[in-house]
Design an enzyme around this catalytic site. Structure first.
Site, PDB file in Angstrom:
ATOM      1  N   LYS A  22     -23.129 -38.576  -1.872  1.00  0.00           N
ATOM      2  CA  LYS A  22     -23.404 -39.403  -0.901  1.00  0.00           C
ATOM      3  C   LYS A  22     -24.718 -40.175  -1.665  1.00  0.00           C
ATOM      4  CE  LYS A  22     -26.982 -38.036   1.615  1.00  0.00           C
ATOM      5  NZ  LYS A  22     -28.536 -39.034   1.561  1.00  0.00           N
ATOM      6  N   ASN A  23     -25.850 -39.840  -2.467  1.00  0.00           N
ATOM      7  CA  ASN A  23     -26.593 -40.326  -2.931  1.00  0.00           C
ATOM      8  C   ASN A  23     -26.426 -41.092  -4.281  1.00  0.00           C
ATOM      9  OD1 ASN A  23     -28.554 -39.301  -1.072  1.00  0.00           O
ATOM     10  ND2 ASN A  23     -29.421 -38.430  -2.325  1.00  0.00           N
ATOM     11  N   CYS A 116     -40.204 -39.355   8.584  1.00  0.00           N
ATOM     12  CA  CYS A 116     -39.069 -38.874   9.262  1.00  0.00           C
ATOM     13  C   CYS A 116     -39.684 -37.529   8.902  1.00  0.00           C
ATOM     14  CB  CYS A 116     -37.652 -38.698   8.253  1.00  0.00           C
ATOM     15  SG  CYS A 116     -38.054 -38.731   6.510  1.00  0.00           S
ATOM     16  N   ARG A 121     -42.653 -40.518   3.341  1.00  0.00           N
ATOM     17  CA  ARG A 121     -41.714 -41.188   2.875  1.00  0.00           C
ATOM     18  C   ARG A 121     -41.964 -43.144   3.213  1.00  0.00           C
ATOM     19  NH1 ARG A 121     -36.169 -38.339   3.615  1.00  0.00           N
ATOM     20  NH2 ARG A 121     -36.195 -39.363   1.154  1.00  0.00           N
ATOM     21  N   ASP A 304     -34.131 -31.419  -3.091  1.00  0.00           N
ATOM     22  CA  ASP A 304     -32.669 -31.145  -2.372  1.00  0.00           C
ATOM     23  C   ASP A 304     -31.659 -29.814  -2.142  1.00  0.00           C
ATOM     24  OD1 ASP A 304     -32.905 -33.636  -1.073  1.00  0.00           O
ATOM     25  OD2 ASP A 304     -31.421 -35.095  -1.921  1.00  0.00           O
ATOM     26  N   ARG A 396     -24.466 -36.020   7.653  1.00  0.00           N
ATOM     27  CA  ARG A 396     -24.971 -37.024   7.359  1.00  0.00           C
ATOM     28  C   ARG A 396     -24.724 -37.401   6.015  1.00  0.00           C
ATOM     29  NH1 ARG A 396     -30.552 -36.934   7.027  1.00  0.00           N
ATOM     30  NH2 ARG A 396     -29.928 -38.764   5.372  1.00  0.00           N
TER      31      ARG A 396
HETATM   32  C1  UD1 Z   1     -34.056 -40.058  -2.820  1.00  0.00           C
HETATM   33  C2  UD1 Z   1     -32.981 -39.251  -2.709  1.00  0.00           C
HETATM   34  C3  UD1 Z   1     -33.169 -37.897  -2.187  1.00  0.00           C
HETATM   35  C4  UD1 Z   1     -34.308 -36.962  -2.819  1.00  0.00           C
HETATM   36  C5  UD1 Z   1     -35.161 -37.639  -2.584  1.00  0.00           C
HETATM   37  C6  UD1 Z   1     -36.134 -36.643  -4.559  1.00  0.00           C
HETATM   38  C7  UD1 Z   1     -30.721 -40.904  -1.206  1.00  0.00           C
HETATM   39  C8  UD1 Z   1     -30.859 -41.865  -0.645  1.00  0.00           C
HETATM   40  N1  UD1 Z   1     -32.269 -40.078  -1.566  1.00  0.00           N
HETATM   41  O1  UD1 Z   1     -34.361 -40.325  -1.677  1.00  0.00           O
HETATM   42  O2  UD1 Z   1     -32.138 -36.950  -1.168  1.00  0.00           O
HETATM   43  O3  UD1 Z   1     -34.530 -35.840  -1.970  1.00  0.00           O
HETATM   44  O4  UD1 Z   1     -34.485 -38.883  -3.670  1.00  0.00           O
HETATM   45  O5  UD1 Z   1     -34.859 -36.466  -5.036  1.00  0.00           O
HETATM   46  O6  UD1 Z   1     -31.189 -41.172  -3.010  1.00  0.00           O
HETATM   47  N2  UD1 Z   1     -42.638 -42.357  -2.622  1.00  0.00           N
HETATM   48  C9  UD1 Z   1     -44.009 -43.238  -2.453  1.00  0.00           C
HETATM   49  N3  UD1 Z   1     -43.405 -44.424  -2.295  1.00  0.00           N
HETATM   50  C10 UD1 Z   1     -42.937 -45.247  -2.579  1.00  0.00           C
HETATM   51  C11 UD1 Z   1     -41.391 -44.538  -2.651  1.00  0.00           C
HETATM   52  C12 UD1 Z   1     -41.819 -42.780  -2.962  1.00  0.00           C
HETATM   53  O7  UD1 Z   1     -45.233 -42.691  -2.363  1.00  0.00           O
HETATM   54  O8  UD1 Z   1     -42.795 -46.483  -2.844  1.00  0.00           O
HETATM   55  C13 UD1 Z   1     -42.462 -41.132  -2.824  1.00  0.00           C
HETATM   56  C14 UD1 Z   1     -42.325 -40.490  -1.851  1.00  0.00           C
HETATM   57  O9  UD1 Z   1     -43.623 -40.574  -0.171  1.00  0.00           O
HETATM   58  C15 UD1 Z   1     -41.705 -38.692  -2.305  1.00  0.00           C
HETATM   59  C16 UD1 Z   1     -42.130 -38.998  -4.071  1.00  0.00           C
HETATM   60  O10 UD1 Z   1     -42.401 -40.619  -3.844  1.00  0.00           O
HETATM   61  O11 UD1 Z   1     -42.914 -38.233  -2.423  1.00  0.00           O
HETATM   62  C17 UD1 Z   1     -40.449 -39.376  -4.465  1.00  0.00           C
HETATM   63  O12 UD1 Z   1     -39.415 -40.206  -2.736  1.00  0.00           O
HETATM   64  P1  UD1 Z   1     -38.504 -41.118  -3.771  1.00  0.00           P
HETATM   65  O13 UD1 Z   1     -37.622 -40.488  -5.178  1.00  0.00           O
HETATM   66  O14 UD1 Z   1     -38.882 -42.381  -3.232  1.00  0.00           O
HETATM   67  O15 UD1 Z   1     -37.483 -40.220  -3.241  1.00  0.00           O
HETATM   68  P2  UD1 Z   1     -36.294 -41.023  -1.678  1.00  0.00           P
HETATM   69  O16 UD1 Z   1     -36.284 -42.464  -2.871  1.00  0.00           O
HETATM   70  O17 UD1 Z   1     -36.065 -41.765  -0.162  1.00  0.00           O
END
Ligand code: UD1
Length: 416
Positions: A22-23, A116, A121, A304, A396
């Site tokens: 999925k990711n 969420c 996030r 995950d 999902r």
């Molecule tokens: C992706 C994965 C999700 C997985 C996560 C961490 C997808 C679609 N989803 O989510 O399944 O659990 O990586 O491996 O690929 N953060 C910030 N600012 C930002 C972005 C992130 O502070 O602009 C923080 C988030 O709150 C979190 C951390 O960084 O604490 C990591 O998040 P991130 O790697 O961005 O997760 P996703 O990409 O949303």
């Protein structure tokens, strides 16, 4: 609303085939926005998040064709640049339209995802990255509006590792003028898979899969045919299920190299694991031993897989300390596990799990995707019947979940 009933106690045995990730599929499908012309993608999992992605692409003017695990996309008619609240609310990864739309159309309007179940996030790092490439960003009425002429290559360091943030900025940078260097980039296999597809579309990306990615911008990209990589989290979930039930399962069509940290922890917990070419065989002991877990960005132990591992540790021998360093608030499954008889104490970002001999089946509520998988695993080893509510979370991210578990001998059924 659908519920899943599981009668615990069966050892899982047999063979299971892993679906596309999925990711990896999500950013790759969104990358179709970057080129005019017909692209084809194979091994796209049939999941609700994929439906949401295709729905969003269609509203932007992309021609979408889907036959089973094959998806055709043609963004020649791309004529809109907005990801509305209703879609982003259902799936946060909708923010992945931002980079491609900005690069190809010079503008994008994307609803802010909001909170969420697993924490705040934010997407601030996505936005900072776009700004570094020359975009003008405004936040108004709950939406991000981004505008730019042609983006300009830049050096940008992520304050913390973000997977979709890296993917979003990467997709913006491929069409920028000049060179971009992204530092502290996410090293997840899904980022490398996206970069490989982008390169086959004509992009010039180097270093994806490491923490420094260099992009030489090109003027345009062309369509592509691509296959989605295997889902490492689905793989890990079946490994965990086989191990905790004391079963023996061969997992096929997977990529063992993407599961180093998970395999290591399972071995330490007492599972016997043999790794082959795109296959893993796992046998579980009578009872697993406790191991400690700390979630980390790749190649560390994946967040995950944290919830699923907690289900294992709740029936293992000894005490396990599980630290969640990626997401705040990602212990919502703990209260449900406790209702099934698990002994877990939370303090800040750490859960201390004292293994009990048996869990007992109960009605439980799924709260997010991986928490739902945790409850399935708990149900597989619990006495009597576990009834899982809100299973739409599972839909999902897990393709044909009940069918795959049932084929391995689990007593599992869905009631509509
Ligand atoms: C992706 C994965 C999700 C997985 C996560 C961490 C997808 C679609 N989803 O989510 O399944 O659990 O990586 O491996 O690929 N953060 C910030 N600012 C930002 C972005 C992130 O502070 O602009 C923080 C988030 O709150 C979190 C951390 O960084 O604490 C990591 O998040 P991130 O790697 O961005 O997760 P996703 O990409 O949303």
């Amino acid at each position: 609303m659908d519920r899943i009933f599981i009668r615990g106690g069966n050892r899982l045995c047999g063979t299971v085939h892993i679906s596309g990730a999925k990711n990896a599929a999500l950013p790759i499908l969104f990358s179709s926005l970057l080129a005019a012309g017909a692209s084809r993608y194979r091994r796209v999992p049939r999941l609700r998040d994929i439906d949401s992605t295709l729905g969003l692409l269609a509203t932007l003017g992309v021609a979408v064709e889907r036959r089973g695990a094959e998806v055709g996309l043609d963004a020649s008619g791309l004529n809109r640049w907005e990801a509305p609240y209703d879609l982003v609310r259902k799936m946060r990864a909708s923010v992945l339209v931002l980079g491609p739309l900005l690069a190809r159309m010079g503008r994008a309007r994307v609803s802010l995802p909001g909170g969420c179940a697993i924490g705040a996030r934010p997407i601030d790092l996505h936005l900072k990255g776009m700004e570094a490439l020359g975009a003008e960003i405004r936040l108004e009425h709950g939406y991000v509006t981004a505008r730019a002429g042609r983006l300009r290559g830049a050096e940008f360091t992520f304050d913390r590792v973000t997977v979709t943030g890296t993917e979003n900025v990467l997709m913006a940078a491929v069409l920028a003028e000049g060179r971009t260097v992204l530092r502290n980039a996410a090293r997840e296999p899904e980022v490398a898979a996206l970069a490989e597809v982008l390169n086959r579309m004509g992009a010039r990306i180097d270093g994806a899969g490491s923490s420094e990615i260099t992009v030489e911008g090109v003027a345009e990209l062309h369509p592509v045919e691509a296959e989605i990589i295997p889902d490492r989290i689905e793989t890990g979930t079946f490994l965990a299920a086989a191990a905790v039930t004391g079963g023996r399962v061969e997992i096929r069509d997977c990529e063992p190299r993407h599961l180093g940290a998970v395999l290591d922890k399972l071995r330490r917990a007492g599972a016997e694991i043999t790794v082959g070419e795109r296959a893993i065989t796992v046998s579980g002991p009578e009872r697993l031993k406790s191991v400690d877990i700390q979630t980390q960005p790749y190649p560390g132990f994946p967040t995950d897989m944290q919830a699923q591992f907690m289900a294992l540790m709740s029936v293992a021998e000894g005490v396990s300390v599980i630290s969640e360093t990626i997401f705040e608030n990602r212990f919502i499954h703990v209260s449900e596990l406790s209702r099934m008889g698990a002994d877990i104490v939370i303090s800040g970002d750490t859960a201390t799990v004292r293994g009990v001999r048996r869990l007992s089946g109960a009605p439980v509520m799924a709260s997010d995707l991986r928490a739902s998988a945790c409850l399935v695993l708990a149900g597989l080893v619990a006495e009597n019947t576990t009834e899982i509510h809100r299973v739409y979370h599972l839909d999902r991210g897990y393709e044909a979940l009940e069918a795959k578990f049932a084929a391995l001998g689990a007593e599992i059924r869905r009631v509509g």
